[in-house]
Design an enzyme around this catalytic site. Sequence first.
Site, mmCIF file in Angstrom:
data_model
loop_
_atom_site.group_PDB
_atom_site.id
_atom_site.type_symbol
_atom_site.label_atom_id
_atom_site.label_comp_id
_atom_site.label_asym_id
_atom_site.label_seq_id
_atom_site.Cartn_x
_atom_site.Cartn_y
_atom_site.Cartn_z
ATOM 1 C CB SER A 113 3.524 -1.005 -3.588
ATOM 2 O OG SER A 113 2.556 -1.943 -3.207
ATOM 3 C CG ASP A 277 -0.513 -3.980 -5.218
ATOM 4 O OD1 ASP A 277 -0.362 -5.074 -5.787
ATOM 5 O OD2 ASP A 277 0.342 -3.480 -4.461
#
Length: 543
Positions: A113, A277
Amino acid sequence: MTVETIATQPFQDQKPGTSGLRKKVKVFQRPHYLENFVQAIFDTQRDREDSPLVVGGDGRYYNRQAIQTILRIAAANGCTRVLLGQGGIFSTPAVSHLIRKHEARGGIILSASHNPGGPEEDFGIKFNTPNGGPAPEKVTEAIYTATLHISRYHLLDSPDIDLDKLGATFVGDMRVDIVDPVSDYADLMEQLFDFDQIRALFKSGFRMRFDAMHAVTGPYAREILENRLGAPAGTVVNGIPLEDFGHGHPDPNLVYAKELADYLFGPDAPDFGAASDGDGDRNMVLGRHFFVTPSDSLAVILANAKLVPGYRSRLTGVARSMPTSQAVDRVAAKFGLPCYETPTGWKFFGNLLDADRITLCGEESFGTGSDHVREKDGLWAVLFWLNVLAARRQSVAEIVREHWRLYGRNYYTRHDYEAVDSKAADGLVNALRAKTTELPGQRLGSYTVDYADDFRYLDPIDDSVSDKQGIRIGFKDGSRIVYRLSGTGTEGATLRVYIEAYEPDPARHDLDTQQALAELIGVANSLAGIRERTGRDAPTVIT
Ligand code: G1P
Ligand code: ZN
């Protein structure tokens, strides 16, 4: 061939959460480490075995090597077909979409992530189930348990394949279709949003900057914003996924996306700014000289959903994670829509989405999404905003200010205390829990406690119960303090304190957030004895 292994290392020191397994690259490079995890997936996940498996990642260091290993193990385990993103690339929401579109047996996503990437940094792997969402707890438990007893894995002794060449190829008998990672996802966006209207907005001279943070959304944003919507070339910056994200921390917030924030608050600011992200599920949106909190963003999205073709006439309900501000609740109430409060973590939205109880959902931690996939979706949120901006032809600031005038403003902040001693953090939460019974009716400064509890969630679809999800203290005027310990922190404990005050008076809508919340912040600190128990005078991070 079958390789003998030992019930390794994979999880003996860390049980994976639903966000899968996240570790340093060096840990993943240990013998059998990745192999054991992947074999455990095949040993335990047997639904739709004849359907394809979707595989891809955010392009970080070790992505390509891991994919070659996964393909060999998949082939040796009788997997018949894999859909692989070209270059090993897929954003998390794109994987979720492809699983659903192809009724796949699931997906394997390689990402950590928003954590940094590179040989010394983080890598991660997670399994998404056939509904397209992150594996629920019972699935991750099963995988975890399997890794504790594993004694062998199957691996086809075959050469690496060319990950960059589009088209079909084979690993043993297993067919691997290498597909453009962007086009299906872009088509889905085109079905949901009014691309003609957004194109007209860009034609009129509207300027935006999308910062892909050298991570996975670059190619997606280029195709959608620049190619399909006609935004000028250069609208997308840092648009090529790099193995180390350009030494950055691909987390879209005011701290890590500082370059973007500075530009949006500077003299040459464009109309709109956004970032996503590492794996493309988080988003941050900014107007000229204006930051939109994720909680407000969710409320504004719901309030304006009638302007967006894909949502105009099919809203069933909305959900937010418990610590997310109650701004969206007010919109739901006005629309007569159910509003669910779920524990922190995207997985809790899954049942509500599958049962069509909700259409939109979000978290304060820069996550927003809808029933179009089963993950939060960064670019989706950006396109939603663009559609609203194109329909209303007002600035971001005007839209949010008008929203506050109509619904009142929920001032909101999150204070994080990172790497706190675990025992001290547990003690703090336990003491608060013990206090909850005596708090209702008490006056704390100018606030009167309405209710206090440790949040317990009863899933309305499968009746499962999740308790101890965070201490909530609600005040009579709608203000609120929430305390919880992070489930994703890596060092010691991370205490998160969420502070929210409701302000109906438009004359008081332009205060500095920390100042507007100053009294409540003081109440939150002294009630929990943060300084005494943690030795900290100030939070590590304020958002
Ligand atoms: C954090 C966020 C949470 C989000 C999760 C995964 O978890 O607060 O909203 O779902 O990351 O992205 P936490 O560290 O608070 O447990
Ligand atoms: Zn992410």
